[in-house]
Design an enzyme around this catalytic site. Structure first.
Site, PDB file in Angstrom:
ATOM      1  N   ARG B 218      41.209  90.725 -12.246  1.00 16.27           N
ATOM      2  CA  ARG B 218      41.714  89.962 -11.106  1.00 16.27           C
ATOM      3  C   ARG B 218      40.662  89.968 -10.003  1.00 16.27           C
ATOM      4  NH1 ARG B 218      46.562  91.692 -11.108  1.00 16.27           N
ATOM      5  NH2 ARG B 218      47.257  90.652  -9.221  1.00 16.27           N
ATOM      6  N   ALA B 239      34.396  89.649 -15.063  1.00 19.58           N
ATOM      7  CA  ALA B 239      34.647  90.500 -13.889  1.00 19.58           C
ATOM      8  C   ALA B 239      35.382  89.733 -12.787  1.00 19.58           C
ATOM      9  CB  ALA B 239      33.326  91.050 -13.376  1.00 19.58           C
ATOM     10  N   HIS B 240      35.686  90.451 -11.725  1.00 19.89           N
ATOM     11  CA  HIS B 240      36.458  89.878 -10.607  1.00 19.89           C
ATOM     12  C   HIS B 240      35.740  88.726  -9.923  1.00 19.89           C
ATOM     13  CE1 HIS B 240      34.685  93.249  -7.798  1.00 19.89           C
ATOM     14  NE2 HIS B 240      33.838  92.902  -8.735  1.00 19.89           N
ATOM     15  N   ASN B 241      36.541  87.719  -9.554  1.00 17.84           N
ATOM     16  CA  ASN B 241      36.048  86.571  -8.788  1.00 17.84           C
ATOM     17  C   ASN B 241      35.057  85.683  -9.543  1.00 17.84           C
ATOM     18  OD1 ASN B 241      36.700  88.846  -6.581  1.00 17.84           O
ATOM     19  ND2 ASN B 241      37.094  86.833  -5.716  1.00 17.84           N
ATOM     20  N   SER B 259      31.807  87.670  -9.228  1.00 18.74           N
ATOM     21  CA  SER B 259      31.537  86.547  -8.326  1.00 18.74           C
ATOM     22  C   SER B 259      30.541  85.529  -8.873  1.00 18.74           C
ATOM     23  CB  SER B 259      31.045  87.040  -6.953  1.00 18.74           C
ATOM     24  OG  SER B 259      32.018  87.882  -6.379  1.00 18.74           O
TER      25      SER B 259
END
Lengths: 339, 339, 339
Positions: B218, B239-241, B259
Site C-alpha cells: 500500500r 513497493a509503496h506508491n 514511488s
C-alpha cells in the site's frame, strides 16, 4: 526421552570409546555442546572443539585418532555426518508426528484418504482428491479438485495446490508453496493481451522437497514435471511446462522460465535466472546470480549474466576489477605512440 | 464433453479440410497429440509435427499449404494461435466454474456481495467489503475491511488483501498474493528506526493478472496504482506508491522500488530490479536481471546492472568475455613500446 | 475524527503560524493536498508545493522561512518528518485496532493468551503456545506448537510460524511470511540426497518488522537469530543458522545463505545475494543486486557480483560501458606497432 550412549551405538551400528552408560536427551553442535547432548565430528577443521566440548557423547569416524584429552564418550561409525543426520531425522520424526483428521477441516465427500492420514484445521480437500497412507496435510492447506497425493508426504500449513495435479510419495512441501497456478501466457492483441488459458498440470515425483513460498506453475498443455529426488529451496519460481531432471538441487530465489528442460544432478545456485525453451545437460553447475541464456552441455560449470564458462568468467572478472587501470594504460600507450 | 470438428469450426468461424464428423474431448500440443484431441499449428517451425501428429483435429492459419500427407482434419481460421487460445479458455471456464457461498466462510454482516458470487471455505470477508457480480473468492482468502472488488474477478486460494484497497473487474489474482501490506518506510532515529505508518492503499484496475505469491504494498499516502491490462508474473515485488502504466508486462521475481512510475506497454524481464523515484517511458523493454538506476525514455531497450542501451551492453559484454586476452595484449604492447 | 490545528500542535509540541481553528480529518502528500487534510514539508525540494497546496495545515521545521504567500496554517516543530510520521502512526493505530478472540479460531487448550489479545477467524494456535498482552493474530494464521510470541506484536493474515520459535515484543509480521520452515540441508548419498533434519528454531527479537511473503528458515541445530530493530522487506530469504545484527535493514528480494553472520546497522539493497558462512562487519552497505562472496570489514561500501569496493566498482563499470571502444583502440595500437 533419554538414551544411553550404548543404546545409540546399537542403533547406529557403532562402537564405544568411554562410558557406555552416559545418557543424552538432545542434539547439539560440537562447538556449542552442553552436558546431556550428543554431537558429531566429521570435518577435521572442527577437531579442536572435541577437546573443549561439554557434549556428553560425540559421534566420530571409525578411524579417528584423538591427539589430546577430552571428556566425551565417543561413538565410532562408518560416516559420522550421516550417522548424526539419521539421529536428527529420528528426533524430528518424533517431534512432528501429527495425526488424525480435524473436524474443522473441510473434506469433500468424494475425496479418498488413506490410512493414518493427518488433516489439520481449516484445510480444504476438494472433490475426487486422493491422499495416500501416512501423509500429513497441515492446517489451512488447499488441495484443489482431482489432485492426487502419494504416501508419506508432508504438506505444511497454508500450501495451495490447484486442481488436477499429482504429488508423489515421500515429498515434503513447505508452508506457503503454490503448485499449479496458471503459467504466464498472454497473446498480444493490439495494445492489449489476451490470456492463454493454462489447462495442463504439475507432476511432482517421489522424494522431492520444496521450500517455503516457492511457486510452480501448471503447464499450458501437458505437464510441468519435477522428477524424483529434486530439492528446491525457498522462493523459487518454476514456470509452465518446465521439466527438472532427477536429483537436481536448486537454491533459493532462482527462476526457471517456460518450457526449459533441466538435466539430472544439476547444482543451481541462488538467484539464478534461466530463460525459456532451453535444454540444459546433466550435472551442469551454475554459480549464484548467473543468467542462463543458452543451453549448456553435460558437466559444464558456468557463471555470469549471460553465463559462460566459469574459469573464463573469473579471469574476465579479475580484469574487470582493474578496468580503470587498463583504460589509463591504453591512454598512456596512445600518447607514447603519438610521440 | 465431446465436440465434432464441424461444431468447433462453427464456434471459431473456420472452414474444414477433412472429416467434419471426427470428434475430440481434449486439447493437446501438436507434438504430443493423441487421438480424440484437438491441436494447432501457427509457428512454421512446428510444421513437421503436422505430418506425424495423432491429434484428430488441427487448427491452422487460413492460407496454410501442407507439403505432405497427414491424417488430421484441419480447421482453417484467421489466426490459428488465437483460435486455439479461445478454445483453451472455454475449456478452462468450464473446469473452474465454482459457485455458491460456503457456510464455512466468515462474511461480515456489513459486507455486500453481488449476484452469482463464489466464496470458498474459511474465506474471511471483512466489514463494508463490496464484491461485484460473478466474482470468485476461493477458500482461505482474507479480504480486509472496506476493500472493494469488481465483477468477474477471480481471487484464488489464500490471497491476502488488506483493508481499504480497490480491485477492478475481470482480474485474476493467484494463490498467495498479498495486496496492501505496509510499504517499507522507516525514519532513522539515532541507531534505530521509527516506522512510518502506511495509510494509503492499492488500486488495481480492470483486466489485471497477478501471479502467485507476488506482493504489492500500500502507499504511504495516496495509492499504489496498477493500471488496466497489466500482467504480473509470480514472486514480483511492487513497493509503496509505485504506478504501473496500462498493459505493461512484468516477468517473475522482478522488484520495483518505492514511488517509481512505469510507462504503458513496457516489457520487463525476470529478476529485474528498479530503484525508487524513477519515471520510465512507455514501451521501454528491460532485459532479464537488469538493474534500472535511472529513468529511460519511451521505447528504450536496455540491459545491464546498472542498465544502459541494449546493443551497447552486448558489445561491451562481448569484449568482457575476452577481457583477459585484452589485458595480455596491453601487457605485450607496453613491453614492445619499452623496447 | 476531526482535529483543529491547535489540538495537533499541542500533541506535537509545536507552534502555530496562521488560523489555529482550521480543522482536518485526514493526512496527505503536500503535492496532492486537499482541503481538510494535514501535510508536511521537510525536504527543501518540495518547498514550491507549499505555495500551491490546498492542504489546510502543513507541518514544517522550526526554522523554516517561507519566500512566498500560501494559504495553509503552519505548525512548526523540531523535525517535520518525524512529527508527521507520529501522526500517521496514530491514525494507523486507530484504523487497525482489532480486538477479541474469534470463536471460529482454533486455540489449543494448552495455549496461554495474555490480556487484550486479538485472534482472527480460522487462526490455529498450537499446543503450549504463549502469546503476550495486546498482541494481534490476524485470520488464517498458523502458530505451531511451543512457539512464544511477545507483547504488542502484530501478526497479519496467513502468516505461518512453525513450532518451537520465539517472536519478541513490538514486532510486525506481514501477511504470508513463513518462519521456521526447514533449512535447505541435504547430504549427498551417491546420486541422491539424504535430508538433514532441521531441529533448531528461529529467534526474532523485539521491534523487528518482516515484509510480506518473506521466508526465515529454522536452524539445523541452535537458532537462526534476527536481533532487535531489524527491518526486512518483502520476499526476502533468510537461510538456516543466519544471524542478523541489530537495526540492520534489508530491502526486498535479498537472500542470505546458511550460517552467515551479518553485523549491526547494515544497509542491504534489494536483490542482493550473500553466500553462506560469512561474517560481515557492522555498518556495511551493499548496493542492490550485488553478490557477496566474502566477508567485508566494518563500514565497507560494496557493489558488484562478486562485490568489491563501491567506488572502484563504479570506475570499472564506467570503462565497461565503453569496452568495445577500448578493444578497437588496442587493435589500432597493435596495427601501429606492427608498422
Amino acid at each position: 526421552m533419554e538414551f544411553t550412549a550404548k543404546q545409540i551405538a546399537e542403533i547406529l551400528n557403532g562402537t564405544i570409546d568411554g562410558n557406555p552408560e552416559v545418557s543424552v536427551n538432545n542434539l547439539s553442535k560440537i562447538e556449542e555442546g552442553k552436558p546431556g547432548t550428543i554431537s558429531f565430528l566429521a570435518n577435521p577443521k572442527y577437531e579442536p572443539h572435541l577437546y573443549s566440548t561439554k557434549a556428553s557423547v560425540v559421534i566420530v569416524n571409525k578411524d579417528f585418532t584423538p591427539e589430546k584429552d577430552f571428556s566425551a564418550t565417543l561413538i565410532r561409525v562408518e560416516d559420522a555426518y550421516q550417522a548424526f543426520a539419521k539421529l536428527l531425522d529420528a528426533y524430528n520424526q518424533i517431534k512432528i508426528n501429527k495425526s488424525g483428521i480435524s473436524d474443522k477441516a473441510h473434506i469433500s465427500g468424494s475425496a479418498r484418504l488413506g490410512k493414518n492420514v493427518y488433516v489439520g484445521e481449516f484445510a480444504v480437500i476438494g472433490d475426487n482428491v486422493k491422499i495416500g497412507d501416512n501423509t500429513k496435510v497441515y492446517p489451512q492447506t488447499w488441495i484443489g479438485d482431482n489432485t492426487t497425493i502419494g504416501e508419506n508426504t508432508t504438506i505444511f500449513a497454508g500450501v495451495k495446490i490447484y486442481s488436477d495435479n499429482l504429488i508423489g510419495n515421500n515429498c515434503t512441501i513447505h508452508a506457503g508453496v503454490v503448485i499449479g497456478s496458471d503459467g504466464f501466457g498472454f497473446a498480444p492483441q493490439g495494445d492489449n493481451y489476451m490470456k492463454v488459458a493454462q489447462i495442463g498440470n504439475v507432476i511432482i515425483e517421489d522424494n522431492v522437497e520444496i521450500g517455503s513460498n516457492t511457486t510452480i506453475d501448471r503447464a499450458t498443455l501437458g505437464s510441468t514435471i519435477i522428477h524424483k529426488g529434486v530439492k528446491i529451496d525457498n522462493l523459487v519460481q518454476i514456470a509452465h511446462n518446465v521439466e527438472i531432471g532427477e536429483n537436481t538441487v536448486i537454491a533459493a530465489q532462482t527462476g526457471v522460465s517456460g518450457s526449459t528442460k533441466l538435466g539430472k544432478n544439476m547444482m543451481i545456485g541462488g538467484q539464478v535466472g534461466i530463460v525459456g525453451h532451453l535444454n540444459i545437460g546433466d550435472e551442469v553447475k551454475i554459480a549464484a546470480q548467473s543468467g542462463i541464456s543458452k543451453s549448456f552441455r553435460k558437466g559444464s560449470i558456468v557463471q555470469g549474466s549471460p553465463a559462460f564458462e566459469y574459469v573464463k568468467y573469473n579471469k574476465s572478472y579479475a580484469v574487470f576489477r582493474n578496468l580503470s587501470n587498463l583504460w589509463e594504460r591504453v591512454n598512456e600507450l596512445e600518447k607514447k605512440i603519438k610521440e
